[in-house]
Design a protein around this motif. Structure first.
Motif, PDB file in Angstrom:
ATOM      1  N   TYR A 249      20.030  -0.104  -3.725  1.00 28.95           N
ATOM      2  CA  TYR A 249      19.831  -1.506  -4.136  1.00 28.95           C
ATOM      3  C   TYR A 249      19.547  -2.384  -2.923  1.00 28.95           C
ATOM      4  N   LEU A 250      18.523  -3.214  -3.015  1.00 36.14           N
ATOM      5  CA  LEU A 250      18.085  -4.131  -1.955  1.00 36.14           C
ATOM      6  C   LEU A 250      17.501  -3.416  -0.737  1.00 36.14           C
ATOM      7  N   THR A 251      17.190  -2.129  -0.866  1.00 36.25           N
ATOM      8  CA  THR A 251      16.459  -1.433   0.194  1.00 36.25           C
ATOM      9  C   THR A 251      15.085  -1.059  -0.372  1.00 36.25           C
ATOM     10  N   PRO A 252      14.137  -0.633   0.493  1.00 33.83           N
ATOM     11  CA  PRO A 252      12.800  -0.301  -0.040  1.00 33.83           C
ATOM     12  C   PRO A 252      12.850   0.821  -1.071  1.00 33.83           C
ATOM     13  N   ALA A 253      13.877   1.665  -1.027  1.00 34.35           N
ATOM     14  CA  ALA A 253      13.961   2.766  -1.988  1.00 34.35           C
ATOM     15  C   ALA A 253      14.253   2.246  -3.397  1.00 34.35           C
ATOM     16  N   GLY A 254      14.899   1.087  -3.497  1.00 34.39           N
ATOM     17  CA  GLY A 254      15.287   0.545  -4.802  1.00 34.39           C
ATOM     18  C   GLY A 254      14.121   0.387  -5.756  1.00 34.39           C
ATOM     19  N   PRO A 255      13.118  -0.425  -5.378  1.00 31.22           N
ATOM     20  CA  PRO A 255      11.989  -0.589  -6.295  1.00 31.22           C
ATOM     21  C   PRO A 255      11.243   0.711  -6.557  1.00 31.22           C
ATOM     22  N   ILE A 256      11.193   1.623  -5.557  1.00 32.98           N
ATOM     23  CA  ILE A 256      10.441   2.867  -5.773  1.00 32.98           C
ATOM     24  C   ILE A 256      11.097   3.686  -6.874  1.00 32.98           C
ATOM     25  N   ILE A 257      12.436   3.823  -6.819  1.00 29.02           N
ATOM     26  CA  ILE A 257      13.138   4.583  -7.857  1.00 29.02           C
ATOM     27  C   ILE A 257      12.926   3.915  -9.216  1.00 29.02           C
TER      28      ILE A 257
ATOM     29  N   GLY B 284      -1.532  -0.570 -11.741  1.00 32.92           N
ATOM     30  CA  GLY B 284      -0.309  -1.191 -12.236  1.00 32.92           C
ATOM     31  C   GLY B 284       0.654  -1.518 -11.118  1.00 32.92           C
ATOM     32  N   LEU B 285       0.768  -0.604 -10.155  1.00 32.72           N
ATOM     33  CA  LEU B 285       1.775  -0.775  -9.103  1.00 32.72           C
ATOM     34  C   LEU B 285       1.435  -1.908  -8.155  1.00 32.72           C
ATOM     35  N   PHE B 286       0.123  -2.093  -7.930  1.00 32.92           N
ATOM     36  CA  PHE B 286      -0.294  -3.116  -6.980  1.00 32.92           C
ATOM     37  C   PHE B 286       0.207  -4.482  -7.404  1.00 32.92           C
ATOM     38  N   SER B 287       0.270  -4.682  -8.717  1.00 34.38           N
ATOM     39  CA  SER B 287       0.692  -6.000  -9.183  1.00 34.38           C
ATOM     40  C   SER B 287       2.142  -5.988  -9.654  1.00 34.38           C
ATOM     41  N   ALA B 288       2.900  -4.936  -9.315  1.00 35.99           N
ATOM     42  CA  ALA B 288       4.302  -4.874  -9.739  1.00 35.99           C
ATOM     43  C   ALA B 288       5.037  -6.126  -9.253  1.00 35.99           C
ATOM     44  N   PHE B 289       5.875  -6.665 -10.129  1.00 37.28           N
ATOM     45  CA  PHE B 289       6.573  -7.887  -9.729  1.00 37.28           C
ATOM     46  C   PHE B 289       8.085  -7.786  -9.924  1.00 37.28           C
ATOM     47  N   THR B 290       8.501  -7.564 -11.177  1.00 33.20           N
ATOM     48  CA  THR B 290       9.926  -7.673 -11.514  1.00 33.20           C
ATOM     49  C   THR B 290      10.808  -6.741 -10.685  1.00 33.20           C
ATOM     50  N   LEU B 291      10.447  -5.450 -10.656  1.00 31.65           N
ATOM     51  CA  LEU B 291      11.331  -4.491  -9.995  1.00 31.65           C
ATOM     52  C   LEU B 291      11.390  -4.697  -8.480  1.00 31.65           C
TER      53      LEU B 291
ATOM     54  N   LEU C  34       0.828  -1.209   0.000  1.00 26.79           N
ATOM     55  CA  LEU C  34       0.000   0.000   0.000  1.00 26.79           C
ATOM     56  C   LEU C  34       0.857   1.252   0.000  1.00 26.79           C
ATOM     57  N   TRP C  35       1.880   1.283   0.870  1.00 22.59           N
ATOM     58  CA  TRP C  35       2.616   2.541   0.920  1.00 22.59           C
ATOM     59  C   TRP C  35       3.583   2.717  -0.240  1.00 22.59           C
ATOM     60  N   VAL C  36       4.120   1.623  -0.777  1.00 25.93           N
ATOM     61  CA  VAL C  36       4.957   1.759  -1.980  1.00 25.93           C
ATOM     62  C   VAL C  36       4.094   2.268  -3.140  1.00 25.93           C
ATOM     63  N   THR C  37       2.861   1.718  -3.244  1.00 28.42           N
ATOM     64  CA  THR C  37       1.946   2.149  -4.294  1.00 28.42           C
ATOM     65  C   THR C  37       1.608   3.626  -4.151  1.00 28.42           C
ATOM     66  N   ALA C  38       1.260   4.033  -2.926  1.00 30.16           N
ATOM     67  CA  ALA C  38       0.865   5.426  -2.702  1.00 30.16           C
ATOM     68  C   ALA C  38       2.029   6.363  -3.009  1.00 30.16           C
ATOM     69  N   LEU C  39       3.187   6.052  -2.442  1.00 28.81           N
ATOM     70  CA  LEU C  39       4.335   6.935  -2.614  1.00 28.81           C
ATOM     71  C   LEU C  39       4.764   7.002  -4.076  1.00 28.81           C
ATOM     72  N   THR C  40       4.802   5.839  -4.735  1.00 30.86           N
ATOM     73  CA  THR C  40       5.254   5.813  -6.129  1.00 30.86           C
ATOM     74  C   THR C  40       4.276   6.575  -7.026  1.00 30.86           C
ATOM     75  N   SER C  41       2.965   6.411  -6.787  1.00 30.31           N
ATOM     76  CA  SER C  41       1.973   7.123  -7.608  1.00 30.31           C
ATOM     77  C   SER C  41       2.171   8.628  -7.467  1.00 30.31           C
ATOM     78  N   VAL C  42       2.296   9.083  -6.228  1.00 27.85           N
ATOM     79  CA  VAL C  42       2.434  10.523  -5.989  1.00 27.85           C
ATOM     80  C   VAL C  42       3.736  11.030  -6.610  1.00 27.85           C
ATOM     81  N   LEU C  43       4.819  10.248  -6.445  1.00 27.07           N
ATOM     82  CA  LEU C  43       6.107  10.658  -7.018  1.00 27.07           C
ATOM     83  C   LEU C  43       6.034  10.740  -8.536  1.00 27.07           C
ATOM     84  N   ARG C  44       5.352   9.769  -9.146  1.00 22.77           N
ATOM     85  CA  ARG C  44       5.252   9.775 -10.609  1.00 22.77           C
ATOM     86  C   ARG C  44       4.557  11.036 -11.091  1.00 22.77           C
TER      87      ARG C  44
END
Lengths: 379, 285
Positions: B149-157, B219-226, B72-82
């Motif tokens: 890399y390997l921290t929560p910030a990695g996938p968000i960037i 899209g973000l909710f189902s993000a997998f690869t990154l 939830l929070w990765v989705t929220a933060l990433t959407s707002v950042l985008r």
């Protein structure tokens, strides 16, 4: 013949030729769930050689990753056995013949001892765990390190040395998530062996119980959680075997657990430098094993599949396993050129402990995610 | 076909229905039916009856809840950042023309053509430990980067970069509705840039922003690869967690339960999207 007639005649001839070839070639469906280096080996080395040696046979390499996808394929073959239908599967490059439960009793897997393979006598006796699996290649997890940072004579030789080294050099060791490639998984399995008296035979495919797992795994989590703050980024875990190799190659860490075949290939291709050191623990080696090929008894092309199995044991293919794959041969070294033996002497294992797939592996993997992975301190 | 469409009111309606029949049938077959199957399959078990045990397990299991919370929070933060990153680019592209604008547009849309596995490995090469950024920093005698890399910030960037083109295109289409004349008029009356943005532009593109956010969330909710390649081992985002539960733990029931819960969240955002579209249809706000 004008241009148009020529084109039509050509197309018709092509059509006839293609259908004739399709009808003539018997397609062998070979399944694999192993990493890309293995599926590439089958597609690029084994397939051309096998098809050249056996006109009329075609090898179709089907990649079924991850391992659980292969489980579903095997379940289908098992179901097909009772309904006497085509399992659409002729050979699996690597599978645990003890699975699925009751499979051997029901006669799912071919008994290689009775299959009449010409080369079966050459197979390394130590590698045969059961007659239902054909060990044709082996590999083992060992420790790969940067010898410019850690002199070869200082490399740890026992688990206690390794743990002490990790703690003395914080941030210099990383292993990958256990379900995403076996190098990290077998490092964790080695910890499980360490806390249970270094006896790999205590763990069998069919002796899993919740109580014994809870007891032994709790001790393993304690050891791993104790090491976690000294790992790369205070407890980060890479997402696979190659991600670990990449961190070692970039000089971000000094040591990783790695598959012998992958690390030898990486050194050969220049992905890892010549200064990469390899060491195996001597108190009890890290796990590895021989890949067991299995052939369902109800395979539509069982005879061709057995021909293929025999081909994999030939000197040509066994040499390719060593030279192209960096693996150990499934046949005894006495059947191979002596020069080859001498060249790879330092990675030829004296023993290869194993860890059973099935319930034990599931418990280790999910337990690790719940008990070890979350304990990371970012401060 | 054209003739049929013109052959009168009834015929027109029929061919219209025929035209939408295929997508609707596909939607029912490939989306709605499996969803229904999943929902029924997690609560009703032939032979034993109804049970909501798997849902009770999910909502009492700390580990699962942590994963949901992270998603939830990765989705929220990433959407707002985008949206935050794409908005200035969109404004620039809307009100400027020329070769520089064309170059900016090409660069901003470039990620659309890069598969996410490549994004992940490029990220490791550039921002990872001893990557290109570190090499440059060391050459300038500066301290090394704290690698994400390997921290929560990695996938968000990674996700922000990967999703920039779609966000930008949606915002640009919204900005198309802002007439340059109205902007010029406001400017003539002495409106500053900020006033222009909040009073003239923002009200016109409100529904576009909602649509953009809804699209991003789905899209973000189902993000997998990154998240899988760049993020930490734990907590996991719902995509990797579902995959692991299904294949590694061989536990389809709990994996399906996770999928239904994920779907419920996505459906809520889908509803917001549909309402925004309906509002937009009635006329600009």
């Amino acid at each position: 013949m004008n241009r148009r007639e020529f084109l039509m005649a050509g197309a018709a001839a092509g059509l006839v030729a293609s259908t004739r070839f399709a009808a003539a070639a018997t397609r062998l469906d070979l399944y694999t769930a192993s990493d890309a280096n293995i599926s590439d080996f089958f597609n690029n080395v084994v397939k051309p050689a096998f098809e050249a040696a056996n006109p009329g046979l075609e090898l179709n390499v089907v990649i079924a990753r991850p391992a659980a996808a292969l489980d579903a394929v095997v379940q289908r073959a098992f179901a097909a056995l009772s309904t006497k239908s085509d399992p659409q599967l002729d050979i699996i490059e690597q599978y645990e013949p003890m699975l699925p439960n009751g499979g051997i009793e029901a006669g799912l897997w071919t008994d290689f001892q009775k299959a009449g393979l010409a080369n079966y006598g050459a197979v390394n006796k130590l590698a045969i765990q059961t007659a239902y699996g054909l060990p044709y290649r082996g590999s083992q997890v060992l420790l790969a390190y940067d010898s410019t940072k850690l002199p070869r004579d200082k490399a740890p030789k026992t688990f206690a040395d390794l743990a002490a080294w990790i703690k003395a050099n914080p941030g210099q060791f990383i292993y990958n998530r256990p379900d995403k490639g076996g190098s990290g998984g077998n490092f964790i399995n080695r910890v499980v062996h360490e806390v249970s008296g270094r006896d790999p035979l205590k763990f069998k495919v069919d002796n899993y119980t919740q109580a014994s797992a809870d007891e032994v795994l709790a001790k393993a989590w304690a050891v791993l959680n104790d090491l976690a703050p000294s790992l790369y980024e205070k407890g980060a875990y890479t997402s696979g075997n190659s991600a670990s190799l990449q961190l070692l190659a970039q000089g971000a860490v000094t040591m990783i657990p790695a598959w012998s075949d992958q690390v030898l290939q990486a050194i050969a291709k220049g992905v890892l430098p010549e200064t990469t050191g390899l060491v195996q623990l001597t108190d009890l080696a890290l796990c590895g094993g021989f890949s067991q090929a299995v052939v369902p008894t109800n395979a539509a092309h069982r005879d061709a599949a057995l021909k293929f199995a025999d081909f994999m044991l030939s000197q040509e293919m066994q040499t390719a396993v060593i030279e192209k794959l960096g693996g150990f041969p499934g046949v005894d070294w006495s059947n191979l050129p002596k020069a080859l033996h001498d060249k790879y002497a330092d990675v030829i294992p004296s023993s290869i402990p194993t860890f059973p797939s099935g319930e034990w592996t599931k418990a280790v993997q999910d337990g690790w995610y719940r008990n070890v992975a979350p304990n990371i301190s970012r401060t | 076909m054209i003739a049929a469409l013109r052959s009168g009111m009834m015929g027109g309606r029929l061919s219209g229905l025929l035209l939408v029949a295929l997508p609707v049938a596909l939607l029912i077959w490939l989306v709605l039916w499996p969803v229904l199957q999943a929902m029924v399959g997690t609560v009703y078990f032939p032979g034993t009856g109804f049970s909501t045990a798997s849902y009770a397990y999910f909502f009492t299991d700390d580990y699962s809840l942590r994963n949901l919370w992270l998603t939830l929070w990765v989705t929220a933060l990433t959407s707002v950042l985008r949206v935050t990153v794409a908005m200035p680019i969109a404004l620039y592209l809307r009100f400027r023309t020329g070769s520089v604008a064309a170059l900016v547009q090409a660069l901003a849309l470039f990620p659309m053509f890069v598969p996410s596995v490549l994004v992940a490995y490029a990220f490791i090469r550039v921002l990872g430990p001893n990557g290109i950024v570190d090499t440059v920093l060391v050459a300038l005698h500066l301290p090394k980067l704290m690698s994400p890399y390997l921290t929560p910030a990695g996938p968000i960037i990674g996700l922000v970069w990967d999703g920039l083109p779609l966000t930008l295109l949606l915002l640009l289409s919204g900005l198309g509705r802002v007439s340059i004349a109205s902007v010029d008029a406001a400017r003539d009356l002495g409106a500053g840039s900020w006033t222009l943005f909040t009073r003239i532009i923002l009200p016109r593109i409100q529904s576009s922003i909602i649509v953009t956010l809804a699209f991003n969330v789905l899209g973000l909710f189902s993000a997998f690869t990154l998240p899988f390649l760049l993020g930490p081992a734990s907590p996991e985002m719902m995509g990797p967690y579902m995959q692991r539960t299904f294949s590694d733990n061989a536990d389809p029931l709990n994996a399906t339960t996770q999928a239904v819960i994920t779907f419920a969240f996505c459906a809520a955002f889908g509803l917001i999207y549909v309402r925004a579209i309906a509002k937009g249809r009635k006329g600009p706000a």
